[in-house]
Design an enzyme around this catalytic site. Structure first.
Site, PDB file in Angstrom:
ATOM      1  N   ARG A  42      -4.100 -10.163   4.261  1.00  0.00           N
ATOM      2  CA  ARG A  42      -4.288 -10.178   2.807  1.00  0.00           C
ATOM      3  C   ARG A  42      -2.985  -9.664   2.189  1.00  0.00           C
ATOM      4  O   ARG A  42      -2.496  -8.597   2.544  1.00  0.00           O
ATOM      5  CB  ARG A  42      -5.468  -9.274   2.425  1.00  0.00           C
ATOM      6  CG  ARG A  42      -5.843  -9.389   0.961  1.00  0.00           C
ATOM      7  CD  ARG A  42      -7.149  -8.694   0.654  1.00  0.00           C
ATOM      8  NE  ARG A  42      -7.143  -7.293   1.005  1.00  0.00           N
ATOM      9  CZ  ARG A  42      -8.055  -6.713   1.784  1.00  0.00           C
ATOM     10  NH1 ARG A  42      -9.040  -7.408   2.296  1.00  0.00           N
ATOM     11  NH2 ARG A  42      -7.986  -5.417   2.057  1.00  0.00           N
ATOM     12  N   LYS A  48       0.820  -1.214   0.000  1.00  0.00           N
ATOM     13  CA  LYS A  48       0.000   0.000   0.000  1.00  0.00           C
ATOM     14  C   LYS A  48       0.849   1.257   0.000  1.00  0.00           C
ATOM     15  O   LYS A  48       2.038   1.234   0.286  1.00  0.00           O
ATOM     16  CB  LYS A  48      -0.969  -0.024   1.185  1.00  0.00           C
ATOM     17  CG  LYS A  48      -2.075  -1.036   0.964  1.00  0.00           C
ATOM     18  CD  LYS A  48      -3.354  -0.625   1.604  1.00  0.00           C
ATOM     19  CE  LYS A  48      -4.483  -1.521   1.099  1.00  0.00           C
ATOM     20  NZ  LYS A  48      -5.658  -1.440   1.950  1.00  0.00           N
TER      21      LYS A  48
END
Length: 195
Positions: free
Chosen positions: A173, A139
């Site tokens: 995840r 991210k």
């Protein structure tokens, strides 16, 4: 449908739309992951009828504008309160606790500081007694800390996944499954020794 028939693991569908929830479950999906935490009209009812696990994620704003000056009184407490409210809505709709997973929504309407505060206080979300899912792999927060492009964020993502597990996450995840599993096996081994 083909993926659900051939994959050796459960298939999750990422959607906020009730019609997609219904169609995906009919096609073999076995979990619903919703960035809007089942707030769209009809989504809560569709998920309840589907009788599969649901992942409720926190997001401030809408995907197109969520990173435009996100603000909180206290990001940890605000996310906690939001997830508590959505959990109660699920329970009232007939979705049992055993079907609910919580996701603080790293990167969804949060600054780097917000994300770091959430990561450092992730254990707060474990107070619900429900599984906590963390999706932090590659991210922008990792990129902001390391000044790395998306394809160069493996080591930062591994550090974040390791911290997440140590702070109480149950589900990670990730894009890079094998390296992440290796890192988390070390954390799990440490936990086994302490007991």
């Amino acid at each position: 449908r083909k993926l659900a028939e051939s994959a050796p693991v459960p298939v999750s569908v990422d959607t906020s739309k009730p019609e997609v929830i219904e169609a995906a479950i009919a096609a073999g999906a076995s979990m619903v992951n919703d960035v809007r935490a089942l707030r769209a009209d009809g989504a809560l009812q569709a998920a309840a009828a589907a009788a599969v696990p649901v992942c409720l994620m926190h997001m401030q704003g809408e995907p197109g504008t969520m990173q435009t000056s996100p603000t909180y009184r206290n990001v940890v407490e605000d996310v906690f309160a939001f997830l508590a409210e959505r959990m109660e809505a699920c329970l009232a709709a007939g979705i049992g606790e055993e079907r609910i997973v919580l996701d603080p929504g790293f990167g969804f309407g949060k600054t780097l500081r917000h994300n770091l505060l959430l990561l450092n206080n992730l254990h707060r979300l474990t107070e619900f007694g429900l599984p906590v899912l963390v999706g932090i792999s590659r991210k922008s927060m990792i990129g902001a800390i390391l000044d790395r492009a998306v394809d160069q964020r493996l080591y930062g993502s591994l550090a974040a996944a390791t911290i997440s597990l140590m702070k109480g996450a149950s589900i990670i995840r990730t894009h890079d499954v094998a390296p992440t599993v290796d890192a988390l096996r070390v954390v799990t081994a440490l936990g086994a020794v302490r007991k």
